[in-house]
Enzyme design. Structure first.
Site, short mmCIF file in Angstrom:
data_model
loop_
_atom_site.label_atom_id
_atom_site.label_comp_id
_atom_site.label_asym_id
_atom_site.label_seq_id
_atom_site.Cartn_x
_atom_site.Cartn_y
_atom_site.Cartn_z
N MET A 49 33.03 52.57 11.43
CA MET A 49 32.04 51.94 12.32
C MET A 49 31.63 50.58 11.74
SD MET A 49 28.23 53.25 13.45
CE MET A 49 27.36 52.95 11.93
N ASN A 50 31.50 49.56 12.62
CA ASN A 50 30.74 48.39 12.21
C ASN A 50 29.63 48.11 13.22
OD1 ASN A 50 33.57 47.32 13.05
ND2 ASN A 50 32.43 45.44 13.22
N ASP A 51 29.56 46.95 13.80
CA ASP A 51 28.37 46.55 14.57
C ASP A 51 27.89 47.58 15.61
OD1 ASP A 51 29.62 44.39 13.43
OD2 ASP A 51 29.69 43.18 15.24
N GLN A 67 31.09 49.42 17.24
CA GLN A 67 32.45 49.06 16.88
C GLN A 67 33.05 50.24 16.11
OE1 GLN A 67 34.16 45.43 17.22
NE2 GLN A 67 33.16 46.43 18.93
N ARG A 181 32.71 34.81 20.69
CA ARG A 181 32.53 36.25 20.89
C ARG A 181 31.07 36.75 20.86
NH1 ARG A 181 35.19 35.70 15.92
NH2 ARG A 181 33.93 36.13 14.07
N ASP A 182 30.99 38.07 21.05
CA ASP A 182 29.77 38.87 20.93
C ASP A 182 28.71 38.53 21.99
OD1 ASP A 182 31.18 39.69 18.72
OD2 ASP A 182 30.03 38.49 17.29
N GLU A 233 27.93 34.90 14.29
CA GLU A 233 28.35 36.07 15.07
C GLU A 233 27.12 36.74 15.67
OE1 GLU A 233 32.31 37.63 12.81
OE2 GLU A 233 30.47 38.28 11.87
#
Ligand code: FRU
Length: 532
Positions: A49-51, A67, A181-182, A233
């Site tokens: 897992m990230n964000d 993520q 992105r994001d 980001e």
């Protein structure tokens, strides 16, 4: 003919059985008893897992997407994992929401309730949930192309349980810049439009839309101000009242990697106004972020990519944020299996006006009280003097591995280092506290257990300048199995750090190096494991 039918029916039954078995096996892969498994911080059952992504509140549920790479515990082809909670503390895992497709991996983004069905994706008079995310074209990246990131959308008509990607994706094609992105989207009630903030290399872009499908770029911000030690980001933009007044200011969150004050990934923010097109810095805040200087949300090393929940009801009115409790400096190497990473505790953001300018206060959500154990009495002392170079080891009646410590003391006139120390029988220890000489908070994980997996993990003691000028220093610390979160002076200074003792910490001690100190209050409340 008849035999053939029976045969295919059998195959079908076997198929169903096998499918169910593998799902069950998948659930069981994680016992939630593994070493370093957080007890009250959200972590995926298995995999990477990230964000945190797509946080949205709808019909009594807080959604948390993230993520996720389900097939390994290192970063890989990105999916959106999914969980829901009714109280921000107890989380229920749900099946993966978004899978990579021919346009690419599904990178970070947001989700909103399209109350007025501006997108036209609603059915049966129910508003659809819309997810807005970045497509990352890995094939293109490998070829060295520049046009590899675009924005796509997906919708759900069943409370986020299943998602359909929009047939005409991407809704914003690549503009030729690699880092694009994001998307964080929100409904701007003042200007009656959807606003999207996008992170574009070294700045934020603002795009607006009436229907979530057609977008127009209206402005950009940040090339010359704030921290620029890395790529920008995961931005976020939202209005907040200043204290209890009717004055409103806009807060722009910008995550950056690397370039944070103690190294690697971190979160900075800006305060100003949004005119429906672009963000204009507040005059006083301008001075705070001149010369590429950042104002930081969290000085620990493990709070990244945090953004806030969408559609929290007006009656609640909170601005709630959650971050990824890790750092790109070492995230792929931390010693956990079969999962990697956890989220921070959810936090409530508020805005205050100080001599230095507008500042965010970050506090744990009030729902953390649900972690208290009714049957066990907290440890409490008040108004005691701790002599110079002395220590105090409270008799707790419970282990401090999972605990909430509230600790206030008078700011010493003379030099003194005041620290809470967690330790175990192996002599490993984690310390967090306040250094009155330097007027800063300190978090020391240099001897807190396993750290050889990365030279960047535990080479320094992390520091955070004290923002408050109050005479009384107030610490609130949440200890979980593998993390500490410090909310000092009512959220004016925050530090989040992870650690990996080879056996759980069993002892808590308060120690002072230097001049004596006056404890105003020390309360240690045991917390319970809620994630199983
Ligand atoms: C931040 C980030 C985002 C990106 C995602 C990819 O941690 O790099 O910018 O969308 O992670 O997993």
């Amino acid at each position: 003919m008849y035999r053939q039918r029976i045969y295919s029916l059998l195959l079908l039954l076997l198929g169903i059985l096998f499918h169910h078995k593998s799902m069950a096996q998948q659930q069981q892969l994680s016992s939630y008893q593994e070493a370093h498994r957080p007890a009250f911080h959200f972590s995926p059952s298995t995999g990477w897992m990230n964000d945190p992504n797509g946080m949205v509140y709808y019909e009594g549920e807080y959604h948390l997407f993230y993520q996720h790479y389900p097939d390994d515990n290192v970063w890989g082809p990105m999916h959106w994992g999914h969980a829901v909670s009714t109280d921000l503390i107890h989380w229920q895992h749900l099946p993966i929401a978004l899978f990579p497709d021919s346009l690419g991996y599904i990178f970070s983004g947001s989700a909103v309730v399209d109350w007025n069905n501006t997108s036209g994706f609603g059915v049966n008079n129910q508003p659809p949930l819309i997810a807005i995310f970045t497509y990352h074209d890995m094939v293109g990246e490998k070829k060295g192309l520049e046009k590899i990131q675009s924005q796509g959308i997906a919708y759900s008509n069943d409370k986020g349980r299943t998602w359909t990607k929009y047939a005409n994706n991407p809704v914003i094609p690549s503009q030729g810049v690699r880092d694009f992105r994001d998307p964080k989207v929100s409904w701007d009630t003042e200007h009656r439009q959807w606003t999207m903030t996008l992170a574009v290399q070294d700045h934020v872009e603002f795009w607006v839309s009436n229907d979530l499908k057609n977008w127009k770029r209206t402005g950009d911000f940040g090339k010359d101000v704030g921290g620029h030690g890395g790529v920008w980001e995961c931005p976020d933009l939202f209005p907040l009242h200043v204290g209890n007044t009717q004055e409103t200011k806009w807060v722009l969150i910008v995550n950056i990697n690397p370039g944070s004050p103690n190294g690697g990934s971190g979160t900075q923010y800006f305060v100003g106004d949004f005119d429906g097109k672009t963000f204009v810095l507040d005059e006083k805040f301008k001075a705070n972020v001149a010369n590429k200087q950042g104002v930081w949300l969290d000085y620990g090393r493990d709070n990244y990519a945090g953004v806030t929940w969408s559609d929290i009801p007006k009656t609640d009115g909170r601005r709630i944020m959650i971050g990824w409790m890790s750092n790109w400096d070492y995230a792929n190497k931390v010693p956990t299996n079969p999962w990697r990473s956890a989220c921070t505790l959810p936090r409530t953001l508020s805005l205050t006006n100080t001599e230095e300018g507008y500042r965010l206060l970050t506090k744990p959500v009030k729902e953390t009280d649900l972690l208290h154990i009714a049957a066990v009495k907290p440890y409490r002392i008040a108004n005691q003097v701790l002599k110079s170079n002395a220590s105090l080891e409270p008799t707790l009646g419970f282990v401090p591995t999972l605990s909430e410590v509230e600790f206030s003391f008078e700011k010493p006139q003379k030099n003194s280092l005041i620290q809470l120390e967690l330790s175990n029988s192996k002599g490993e220890r984690y310390l967090i506290g306040y250094d009155s000489e330097k007027n800063q908070f300190v978090s020391d994980r240099t001897k807190a257990g396993t750290n050889a997996f990365s030279p960047k993990f535990a080479s320094t003691i992390h520091i955070a300048p004290r923002a408050s000028k109050q005479k009384t220093v107030t610490l609130k610390v949440f200890f979980d199995v593998a993390s500490a979160e410090l909310f000092a002076d009512n959220g004016a200074t925050v530090m989040t750090d992870i650690f990996f003792p080879t056996e759980n910490f069993t002892k808590l001690r308060l120690q002072v190096k230097g001049s004596a100190m006056k404890i105003k209050q020390l309360t240690v409340t045991p917390l319970q494991r809620v994630l199983k």
